[in-house]
Design an enzyme around this catalytic site. Structure first.
Site, PDB file in Angstrom:
ATOM      1  N   GLU A 151       0.695  -1.751   0.283  1.00 38.97           N
ATOM      2  CA  GLU A 151      -0.024   0.521  -0.180  1.00 38.97           C
ATOM      3  C   GLU A 151       0.920   1.516  -0.151  1.00 38.97           C
ATOM      4  O   GLU A 151       1.051   2.270   0.884  1.00 38.97           O
ATOM      5  CB  GLU A 151      -0.822  -0.016   1.662  1.00 38.97           C
ATOM      6  CG  GLU A 151      -2.106  -0.615   0.867  1.00 38.97           C
ATOM      7  CD  GLU A 151      -3.097  -1.891   2.576  1.00 38.97           C
ATOM      8  OE1 GLU A 151      -2.754  -0.279   3.021  1.00 38.97           O
ATOM      9  OE2 GLU A 151      -4.026  -2.129   2.202  1.00 38.97           O
ATOM     10  N   GLU A 273      -5.072  -8.883  -0.627  1.00 40.03           N
ATOM     11  CA  GLU A 273      -5.543  -8.672   1.763  1.00 40.03           C
ATOM     12  C   GLU A 273      -7.059  -8.026   0.873  1.00 40.03           C
ATOM     13  O   GLU A 273      -7.380  -7.809   0.716  1.00 40.03           O
ATOM     14  CB  GLU A 273      -5.102  -7.242   2.225  1.00 40.03           C
ATOM     15  CG  GLU A 273      -4.215  -7.235   2.613  1.00 40.03           C
ATOM     16  CD  GLU A 273      -3.134  -6.574   3.544  1.00 40.03           C
ATOM     17  OE1 GLU A 273      -4.611  -5.600   3.834  1.00 40.03           O
ATOM     18  OE2 GLU A 273      -2.107  -6.072   3.291  1.00 40.03           O
TER      19      GLU A 273
END
Length: 342
Positions: A151, A273
């Site tokens: 991220e 995820e």
């Protein structure tokens, strides 16, 4: 195998969340040990028995999020603490011992802010760190995937999440290419190892995926995260705890956009995820969600990796994504695990 063939052989995965990716308080970071980091966010020390349980439940991907920042020395060497590296290697072996594919990454790093101003320093450090990791794990077979960053985004700005801004997307792409170059330069098994490169913030938003810039390397997998539908899966508003048929549209649109932006261009995808947090006793809703989500993902040939942070109980403000109760060594929601794996 091509990367597309490689990815399609995978099924479902499990994250060792809130563990090696944990960060101790700033006041305690001097002299931090691997064990102190591993247990800083409420989880116990990871054992071979835990990962064996995960594999026996049907998970064939073991994603190992690791925050390296407190174990990296100063410039220009940026030397990684050998004791910490050895502990990470032990955990990688837990996956190998159970014939799992292991994804190893850089997780909560606060030094690769994606701006043009900070890019030169971030690139230098990223390449130095990945060169060391790649050399250490070069003997490992193709069941080990390196994932560049987790991220990567402009933290604490108005463009932190979703598609970010043009500068952020461009710098994330450049850092991804730097990662590939550093790993490939170490030779041996790393010349053809599968590498995962994230979109901006690993976002599955259209803008972030459209901003993914292929490197020209033959063995690249795009890394995206998708807690979809957001209000049901991740948002803080507990009013959205019920799974309803009309929410299926959000999942359909997610995978349609992944297909348009990435798969149709020959870029395979792993959703590194995903998950749906516990909200009271909404287990039946989460089971229904998991069945639909993974069925659609399977149709597109996209493996999904559940974010398990070890939290199965506690206050509503906690993000309770836990499936495996690591302290009791039992599955907290076996019916959810079964729905997800099947």
């Amino acid at each position: 195998m091509t990367p597309m063939e490689y990815v399609k052989k995978l099924r479902v995965g499990w994250n060792l969340g809130d563990t090696m990716d944990a960060r101790v308080d700033k006041s305690e970071r001097k002299g931090v040990t691997p064990k102190k980091q591993e247990t800083a966010w409420h989880n116990p020390v990871t054992t071979p028995e835990m990962i064996k349980m995960v594999a026996e439940a049907g998970f064939d991907i073991f994603r190992l999020p690791v925050s390296w920042a407190d174990f990296i020395g100063p410039a220009p060497e940026y030397k990684i603490d050998p004791v910490f590296m050895a502990r990470v290697a032990e955990l990688v072996d837990y996956g190998f011992d159970n014939e799992m594919t292991v994804i190893l990454n850089l997780h909560h790093e606060d030094w690769h802010f994606p701006s043009e101003e900070k890019y030169p320093a971030a690139s230098e450090k990223l390449q130095a760190v990945w060169t060391q990791i790649a050399k250490h794990f070069e003997p490992c077979c193709d069941k080990l995937i390196f994932e560049a960053m987790n991220e990567p985004r402009k933290v604490k700005t108005d463009v932190e999440w979703n598609e970010g801004d043009a500068e952020g997307r461009d710098v994330v792409a450049k850092l991804g290419h730097d990662f590939i170059k550093a790993v490939r330069a170490t030779g041996g098994n790393n010349t053809a190892r599968m590498l995962m490169v994230p979109t901006y913030a690993a976002s599955s938003s259209t803008g972030a995926m459209e901003g993914f810039v292929p490197s020209g390397d033959a063995n690249i997998i795009a890394s995206v995260h998708a807690y979809t539908p957001y209000l049901f899966a991740l948002g803080d508003d507990y009013a959205h705890h019920e799974w309803k048929p009309e929410l299926e549209r959000d999942i359909d649109e997610l995978f349609s956009e992944i297909d348009r932006c990435l798969l149709s261009k020959g870029i395979p995808v792993i959703i590194g995820e995903m998950g749906a947090r516990r909200r009271g006793d909404n287990i039946a809703d989460r089971v229904a969600w998991a069945k639909y989500y993974t069925a659609v993902a399977r149709k597109y040939g996209i493996p999904c990796v559940w974010w398990d942070n070890g939290r199965t109980e506690g206050p509503d403000r906690w993000e309770k994504f836990g499936l495996l109760d690591r302290k009791k060594m039992e599955w907290a929601f076996p019916e959810l695990v079964e729905a997800f794996v099947k």
